[in-house]
Design a protein around this motif. Structure first.
Motif, PDB file in Angstrom:
ATOM      1  N   VAL A  90       0.919  -1.038  -3.193  1.00 55.69           N
ATOM      2  CA  VAL A  90       0.238  -0.046  -2.366  1.00 55.69           C
ATOM      3  C   VAL A  90      -1.281  -0.288  -2.430  1.00 55.69           C
ATOM      4  O   VAL A  90      -1.985  -0.114  -1.435  1.00 55.69           O
ATOM      5  N   ILE A  93      -2.120  -2.927   0.016  1.00 60.00           N
ATOM      6  CA  ILE A  93      -2.105  -2.359   1.362  1.00 60.00           C
ATOM      7  C   ILE A  93      -3.362  -1.524   1.587  1.00 60.00           C
ATOM      8  O   ILE A  93      -3.949  -1.554   2.676  1.00 60.00           O
ATOM      9  N   GLU A  94      -3.787  -0.803   0.542  1.00 60.89           N
ATOM     10  CA  GLU A  94      -4.999   0.017   0.640  1.00 60.89           C
ATOM     11  C   GLU A  94      -6.217  -0.814   1.024  1.00 60.89           C
ATOM     12  O   GLU A  94      -7.047  -0.413   1.825  1.00 60.89           O
ATOM     13  N   VAL A 109      -6.332  -1.789   4.834  1.00 61.45           N
ATOM     14  CA  VAL A 109      -6.500  -0.743   5.858  1.00 61.45           C
ATOM     15  C   VAL A 109      -7.923  -0.722   6.337  1.00 61.45           C
ATOM     16  O   VAL A 109      -8.859  -0.872   5.623  1.00 61.45           O
TER      17      VAL A 109
END
Length: 86
Positions: A79, A82-83, A86
């Motif tokens: 995660v 993915i952060e 973004v």
């Protein structure tokens, strides 16, 4: 040398000190380049909170089940990747 007191009455203490010693005030210049490549702050913050929640739960599982804790901590790292995208 005479002092212009009317000039000093309108200034703060810091400005008076700077004027006496010949310092010029620092001007902050902000230049934003490539604004379209900047991350979306709202989604970055949301995903960061989700990642932190998964980590807290993962660390909470350490005394009870190491396999589950390890899986949750690895998921939180995914995660985190993915952060950053973004």
């Amino acid at each position: 040398m005479s002092i212009n007191w009317e000039f000093y009455k309108k200034m703060s203490d810091r400005e008076i000190m700077n004027a006496k010693h010949g310092y010029k005030p620092y001007k902050k210049v902000s230049v934003v380049k490539n604004l379209d490549q900047m991350p979306d702050q709202k989604w970055h913050r949301r995903i960061s909170f989700i990642k932190s929640g998964i980590r807290i739960i993962g660390y909470g599982f350490i005394p009870f089940n190491l396999v589950t804790a390890t899986i949750l901590l690895v998921v939180s790292e995914a995660v985190g990747i993915i952060e950053e995208l973004v």
